[in-house]
Design a protein around this motif. Structure first.
Motif, PDB file in Angstrom:
ATOM      1  N   MET A 372       0.833  -1.205   0.000  1.00  0.00           N
ATOM      2  CA  MET A 372       0.000   0.000   0.000  1.00  0.00           C
ATOM      3  C   MET A 372       0.872   1.261   0.000  1.00  0.00           C
ATOM      4  N   ILE A 373       1.961   1.237   0.776  1.00  0.00           N
ATOM      5  CA  ILE A 373       2.881   2.380   0.791  1.00  0.00           C
ATOM      6  C   ILE A 373       3.487   2.595  -0.583  1.00  0.00           C
ATOM      7  N   GLN A 374       3.875   1.494  -1.221  1.00  0.00           N
ATOM      8  CA  GLN A 374       4.498   1.572  -2.543  1.00  0.00           C
ATOM      9  C   GLN A 374       3.545   2.159  -3.578  1.00  0.00           C
ATOM     10  N   GLU A 375       2.265   1.791  -3.488  1.00  0.00           N
ATOM     11  CA  GLU A 375       1.297   2.238  -4.482  1.00  0.00           C
ATOM     12  C   GLU A 375       0.784   3.652  -4.218  1.00  0.00           C
ATOM     13  N   PHE A 376       0.923   4.139  -2.989  1.00  0.00           N
ATOM     14  CA  PHE A 376       0.291   5.407  -2.614  1.00  0.00           C
ATOM     15  C   PHE A 376       0.756   6.571  -3.493  1.00  0.00           C
ATOM     16  N   ASP A 377       2.056   6.698  -3.718  1.00  0.00           N
ATOM     17  CA  ASP A 377       2.565   7.827  -4.512  1.00  0.00           C
ATOM     18  C   ASP A 377       1.998   7.814  -5.928  1.00  0.00           C
ATOM     19  N   GLN A 378       1.872   6.616  -6.516  1.00  0.00           N
ATOM     20  CA  GLN A 378       1.333   6.514  -7.873  1.00  0.00           C
ATOM     21  C   GLN A 378      -0.145   6.913  -7.900  1.00  0.00           C
ATOM     22  N   ILE A 379      -0.909   6.428  -6.900  1.00  0.00           N
ATOM     23  CA  ILE A 379      -2.333   6.781  -6.828  1.00  0.00           C
ATOM     24  C   ILE A 379      -2.488   8.281  -6.598  1.00  0.00           C
ATOM     25  N   LYS A 380      -1.654   8.831  -5.714  1.00  0.00           N
ATOM     26  CA  LYS A 380      -1.723  10.255  -5.404  1.00  0.00           C
ATOM     27  C   LYS A 380      -1.483  11.095  -6.663  1.00  0.00           C
ATOM     28  N   MET A 381      -0.532  10.699  -7.482  1.00  0.00           N
ATOM     29  CA  MET A 381      -0.246  11.431  -8.716  1.00  0.00           C
ATOM     30  C   MET A 381      -1.456  11.412  -9.658  1.00  0.00           C
ATOM     31  N   GLN A 382      -2.116  10.250  -9.725  1.00  0.00           N
ATOM     32  CA  GLN A 382      -3.268  10.124 -10.623  1.00  0.00           C
ATOM     33  C   GLN A 382      -4.431  11.017 -10.178  1.00  0.00           C
ATOM     34  N   VAL A 383      -4.737  11.005  -8.881  1.00  0.00           N
ATOM     35  CA  VAL A 383      -5.871  11.815  -8.415  1.00  0.00           C
ATOM     36  C   VAL A 383      -5.544  13.305  -8.455  1.00  0.00           C
ATOM     37  N   ASN A 384      -4.287  13.677  -8.245  1.00  0.00           N
ATOM     38  CA  ASN A 384      -3.904  15.093  -8.342  1.00  0.00           C
ATOM     39  C   ASN A 384      -4.155  15.632  -9.730  1.00  0.00           C
ATOM     40  N   ASN A 385      -3.855  14.822 -10.735  1.00  0.00           N
ATOM     41  CA  ASN A 385      -4.059  15.252 -12.120  1.00  0.00           C
ATOM     42  C   ASN A 385      -5.543  15.460 -12.439  1.00  0.00           C
ATOM     43  N   LYS A 386      -6.417  14.807 -11.662  1.00  0.00           N
ATOM     44  CA  LYS A 386      -7.860  14.895 -11.923  1.00  0.00           C
ATOM     45  C   LYS A 386      -8.607  15.686 -10.850  1.00  0.00           C
ATOM     46  N   ASN A 387      -7.840  16.255  -9.886  1.00  0.00           N
ATOM     47  CA  ASN A 387      -8.461  17.004  -8.783  1.00  0.00           C
ATOM     48  C   ASN A 387      -9.474  16.148  -8.026  1.00  0.00           C
TER      49      ASN A 387
END
Length: 524
Positions: A372-387
């Protein structure tokens, strides 16, 4: 193997290893399963691999000392954050050791022999000659090697003329032949030699000749020694051909040679591959992308080395450690490519399994906190791009302790498995669920629209509770558990994983104080 203080714990052993040791190793460590002296040596080698930070190989002759067996272990250090693992792949190298010993003996025999020796290709190109040959016949190695008979000077052609005529008349079905020849030595003295011609044959075709000159003294002794040399050369060639997968193709891309190992492992017959172009073969054996990567390197006269997946004729895949070598002519131009491949499928499968074990919970097969820690940064980047938002649901089963107390730990373990499956079943494919420990699970809901985040979360929690209420049966007992949930929102409640986990846990504590089956959003 996982490092545990001064020793290493067995995390996984394959069936072959279990059969050899005849006892259960998983759950024990090296010190418990090996004699003291052997455990110290193995730990030392594991320590070397971890210190180097790269693959390390060593040979062990004591593990099975009563069976004259030589074993070689390849140790691959793997560092997954705060834990250190060693992937140990051990194989029987008794045959390989014998090959190496034979080769060293043969090399020593050739280079240090008092008898002149020369290696000539089937195209009458001089491949090699030893110091005794230079001394006996007054030729210099650097002036002859890699030259064909037609490339030689007129004087040297006279020297090699008789030999070339004999090679031309050589019968392909013969393994070797010896004859008596008169030849002038460097000092002008004519001497009588027993000359042994041994062909190197691949698939019925003569590839080269190994020629040994023995100035006659005791002719029977000479014949015995020559026969020994020929046998060593033949066994070395056969053993090398047994150990690897080999293919050769020319500059036009046409495959000229594949050995039996390659045919057997891929399922393709020799006639299906020979005369096929490498580009055509790349469409059935490897990807076009990988072929172009290799081609780009070797056409620069560089050696390509790497690991890749190769397809069999039945569409199954296997992994190889491949080396592709460009072969150059006397003008320095590439004229052929030699590929040598070793099957590493078992090692790759073990690496994949170890990776899964490091990032997944062994009871539920769900991802763990590390994943979950490993995936968090990738998920965070995706949602930031979509607000968008991410919601973390920290879920804890109510009264799990009573299940263990009443029914035992085996039923408790199966209960946890079904609990995790119920949560997973209630989520979308883009959402994540991980087991944190005990009966605690963490859910990451992705792609949440800010304006509807509360409605979205309530819907998911209701769906989870409904699935849990439907329940499951274990050993004839029906279980329909409830759960409590703490909620934190990215980016409202924090920017990093640890903060969001902590706040979701705090919210869970508040929910559990309220009663069973409640959920609570974090608030200051």
């Amino acid at each position: 193997m996982k490092q545990n203080g001064e020793t290493f714990d067995y995390m996984y052993v394959n069936p072959v290893c279990s059969t050899i040791f005849k006892k259960k190793l998983v759950g024990t460590n090296i010190d418990e399963s090996m004699p003291f002296a052997l455990s110290q040596e193995i730990k030392k080698q594991y320590g070397i691999a971890l210190k180097k930070g790269e693959s390390h190989a060593y040979r062990d002759y004591s593990l099975f000392s009563d069976s004259d067996t030589a074993m070689e272990s390849e140790l691959t250090p793997i560092d997954y954050q705060s834990q250190k693992f060693v992937l140990a792949v051990t194989k029987n190298v008794t045959v390989q050791k014998k090959i190496e010993e034979d080769y060293l003996f043969y090399e020593s025999l050739v280079q240090n022999s008092v008898d002149p020796m020369i290696m000539v290709s089937a195209e009458y190109k001089i491949i090699d000659l030893n110091p005794a040959y230079e001394k006996a016949f007054g030729v210099r190695k650097k002036e002859c090697v890699n030259l064909t008979y037609d490339d030689l000077s007129k004087k040297k052609k006279e020297l090699f003329k008789a030999g070339k005529e004999l090679l031309t008349q050589f019968e392909p079905l013969l393994k070797s032949t010896s004859l008596i020849m008169n030849r002038q030595k460097h000092d002008g003295v004519k001497a009588k030699f027993s000359v042994s011609y041994s062909p190197i044959i691949e698939n019925g075709m003569i590839r080269a000749f190994h020629v040994v000159f023995r100035e006659l003294t005791t002719e029977q002794l000479l014949k015995n020694e020559l026969k020994k040399t020929e046998n060593i050369l033949e066994s070395y060639k056969d053993a090398l051909n047994y150990a690897a997968l080999v293919a050769i193709w020319d500059v036009s891309g046409t495959i000229k040679f594949v050995n039996k190992n390659l045919n057997e492992l891929t399922g393709y017959k020799k006639e299906e591959l020979v005369n096929m172009t490498v580009f055509e073969a790349s469409n059935v054996l490897i990807t076009t992308k990988k072929y172009r990567e290799i081609q780009k390197v070797v056409w620069e006269n560089e050696i390509w080395r790497g690991e890749m997946e190769v397809a069999k004729k039945n569409n199954e895949f296997f992994w190889v450690d491949a080396t592709v070598i460009p072969l150059v002519n006397t003008d320095g131009e590439v004229y052929q490519f030699l590929s040598i491949l070793f099957d590493i499928t078992e090692r790759k499968q073990l690496e994949k399994q170890l990776h899964f074990m490091a990032y997944h919970d062994s009871l539920t097969n769900l991802p763990n906190r590390r994943f979950m820690i490993q995936e968090f940064d990738q998920i965070k980047m995706q949602v930031n791009n979509k607000n968008e938002y991410i919601a973390f649901l920290y879920i804890d089963g109510d009264d799990f302790k009573s299940v263990n107390d009443q029914f035992g730990h085996d039923v408790g373990d199966e209960f946890i498995y079904h609990f995790g499956e119920a949560i997973k079943k209630s989520l979308r494919t883009d959402d994540l669920v991980a087991r944190i420990g005990g009966d605690e699970f963490l859910v990451a809901l992705t792609g949440i629209v800010p304006e509807k985040f509360e409605q979205h979360i309530e819907t998911v929690i209701a769906r989870i509770n409904k699935t849990l209420l439907e329940g499951w049966t274990i050993n004839g007992h029906q279980f329909s558990p409830t759960s409590s949930t703490g909620i934190s929102i990215y980016p409202l409640h924090g920017d990093n994983f640890d903060d969001l986990m902590k706040k979701a846990d705090m919210a869970l504590y508040t929910a559990k104080k309220t009663g069973k089956g409640y959920s609570q959003l974090y608030s200051l």
